[in-house]
Design a protein around this motif. Structure first.
Motif, short mmCIF file in Angstrom:
data_model
loop_
_atom_site.label_atom_id
_atom_site.label_comp_id
_atom_site.label_asym_id
_atom_site.label_seq_id
_atom_site.Cartn_x
_atom_site.Cartn_y
_atom_site.Cartn_z
N UNK A 149 0.82 -1.21 0.00
CA UNK A 149 0.00 0.00 0.00
C UNK A 149 0.85 1.27 0.00
N UNK A 150 0.51 2.26 -0.83
CA UNK A 150 1.10 3.60 -0.68
C UNK A 150 0.51 4.28 0.56
N UNK A 151 1.04 5.47 0.87
CA UNK A 151 0.73 6.09 2.16
C UNK A 151 -0.75 6.40 2.38
N UNK A 184 4.48 13.02 6.95
CA UNK A 184 4.31 14.48 6.92
C UNK A 184 4.75 15.06 5.58
N UNK A 185 3.84 15.77 4.93
CA UNK A 185 4.17 16.48 3.69
C UNK A 185 4.26 15.59 2.46
N UNK A 186 3.93 14.31 2.59
CA UNK A 186 4.05 13.40 1.45
C UNK A 186 2.68 13.10 0.84
N UNK A 187 2.62 12.88 -0.48
CA UNK A 187 1.33 12.64 -1.13
C UNK A 187 0.79 11.23 -0.84
N UNK A 188 -0.50 11.04 -1.08
CA UNK A 188 -1.14 9.75 -0.82
C UNK A 188 -0.56 8.62 -1.64
N UNK A 189 0.03 8.94 -2.81
CA UNK A 189 0.57 7.87 -3.66
C UNK A 189 2.05 7.59 -3.39
N UNK A 190 2.59 8.19 -2.33
CA UNK A 190 4.00 7.97 -1.98
C UNK A 190 4.24 6.51 -1.58
N UNK A 191 5.33 5.94 -2.09
CA UNK A 191 5.70 4.57 -1.74
C UNK A 191 7.07 4.58 -1.07
N UNK A 192 7.21 3.78 -0.03
CA UNK A 192 8.50 3.69 0.66
C UNK A 192 9.54 3.06 -0.27
N UNK A 193 10.82 3.34 0.03
CA UNK A 193 11.89 2.77 -0.79
C UNK A 193 11.90 1.24 -0.70
N UNK A 194 11.47 0.71 0.45
CA UNK A 194 11.42 -0.74 0.60
C UNK A 194 10.38 -1.34 -0.34
N UNK A 209 -2.61 3.26 3.38
CA UNK A 209 -1.87 2.70 4.52
C UNK A 209 -2.29 3.39 5.82
N UNK A 210 -2.42 4.73 5.75
CA UNK A 210 -2.69 5.52 6.95
C UNK A 210 -4.18 5.55 7.33
N UNK A 211 -4.99 4.87 6.53
CA UNK A 211 -6.42 4.84 6.85
C UNK A 211 -6.85 3.54 7.53
N UNK A 212 -5.89 2.66 7.82
CA UNK A 212 -6.24 1.36 8.41
C UNK A 212 -5.72 1.32 9.86
N UNK A 213 -6.62 1.36 10.86
CA UNK A 213 -6.19 1.45 12.27
C UNK A 213 -5.30 0.29 12.70
#
Length: 308
Positions: free
Chosen positions: A202-204, A249-259, A207-211
């Motif tokens: 999941x991108x951010x 912080x400051x990153x878009x919803x479609x941001x993906x981690x380097x991993x 990811x951040x919407x799942x408790x």
């Protein structure tokens, strides 16, 4: 200053090229023959918001035939650290400093094994680089901070000299008397999101919407903070959820981690130097880390399933 960048991808070229523009003697080492050939033929092209520049700089596929330098900046992928440094010991003379600016934790121990701990400095950089084509990068250096320091927390003349060289080139650099704390602060950010985003793909935004994911991430960060406390590391974070929130912080919803990006490219990840580092330090200091252990196991499983 005579400087070698070991692992001159986009980030290494951004830092190395900026130092070369300021008059330092640079060699960019990258195993990719296309990168080396392009820099050799046309120079290193760097795009910045204010325009594009080209700097003539030496590039090589290996350290073979290169003598000692004043500073080796290590920016290879974490899992290549031992192999890359072992093949580049000709760069290290009696006064050479070996500075890791890699992600995660544990490179300094690998480098110390090879060149001796007295040669090693640690650091963290927020400079960015994007590869556009061989020998052509976007250099994200403006306003981006780099922190370096001695492993024992001393403010040494050599660390100050390196910071002075970086600052003189426009790379904003500070010498820290708590570089381990700085490295752990950055590690907490990676612990919070790298593995959970990679396992779920999941991108951010989602990811951040799942408790349940947040609860797992916060528990992993809490374990890391417990380990750091047991090891006597001074953190700037006092509450684990702060690291989880800071990561996005400051990153878009479609941001993906380097991993996650590594797995999507079919590459192994730097898990051993992120959640894996929490495991190792936890074992060393007698602190249980079951959440991080589970996350490492899941990533190892995903890596094993990659096409070979």
């Amino acid at each position: 200053m005579k400087i070698a960048v070991l692992g001159a991808g986009a980030l290494g070229c951004a830092i190395g090229g900026t130092l070369a523009e300021a008059g330092h003697e640079l060699v960019l080492i990258n195993r990719n023959p296309a990168q080396v050939a392009a820099i050799g033929q046309h120079g290193l092209r760097m795009r910045r918001p204010e325009g594009e520049s080209c700097v003539g700089v030496q590039a090589a596929q290996s350290a073979a035939g290169l003598g000692p330098v004043d500073l080796v900046i290590v920016l290879v992928k974490s899992f290549h650290t031992r192999e890359a440094m072992a093949a580049a010991t000709s760069l290290v003379g009696p006064q050479t400093v070996v500075l890791s600016l890699q992600n995660g934790l544990g490179h300094e121990d690998i480098l110390a094994d090879i060149v001796g701990r007295p040669h090693v400095l640690a650091g963290k950089t927020y400079v960015g680089g994007v590869q556009l084509a061989p020998g052509h990068i976007i250099a994200g250096t403006a306003g981006k901070e780099t922190l370096i320091g001695e492993l024992d927390g001393q403010i040494s003349p050599r660390a100050q000299a390196i910071a002075e060289a970086f600052n003189g080139a426009g790379l904003r650099t500070t010498v820290s008397d708590n570089i381990l704390g700085v490295m752990w602060d950055k590690l907490l950010i990676n612990v919070a999101t790298g593995a959970v985003s990679s396992i779920t793909r999941l991108p951010y935004g989602p990811l951040y919407r799942i408790p349940e994911i947040e609860a797992t991430a916060v528990a992993a960060v809490q374990e890391a903070m417990d380990v750091a406390a047991a090891a006597g590391v001074r953190l700037s974070y006092t509450e684990p959820r702060a690291a989880w929130l800071k990561a996005a912080a400051g990153l878009p919803d479609d941001f993906k981690t380097s991993m996650l990006q590594s797995l999507e490219k079919g590459s192994v990840t730097e898990i051993d130097f992120i959640n894996g580092a929490v495991l190792r330090w936890g074992q060393r200091h007698g602190v249980p880390t079951p959440v991080n252990q589970t996350l490492v196991a899941c990533i190892k499983g995903l890596e094993a399933a990659l096409p070979h």
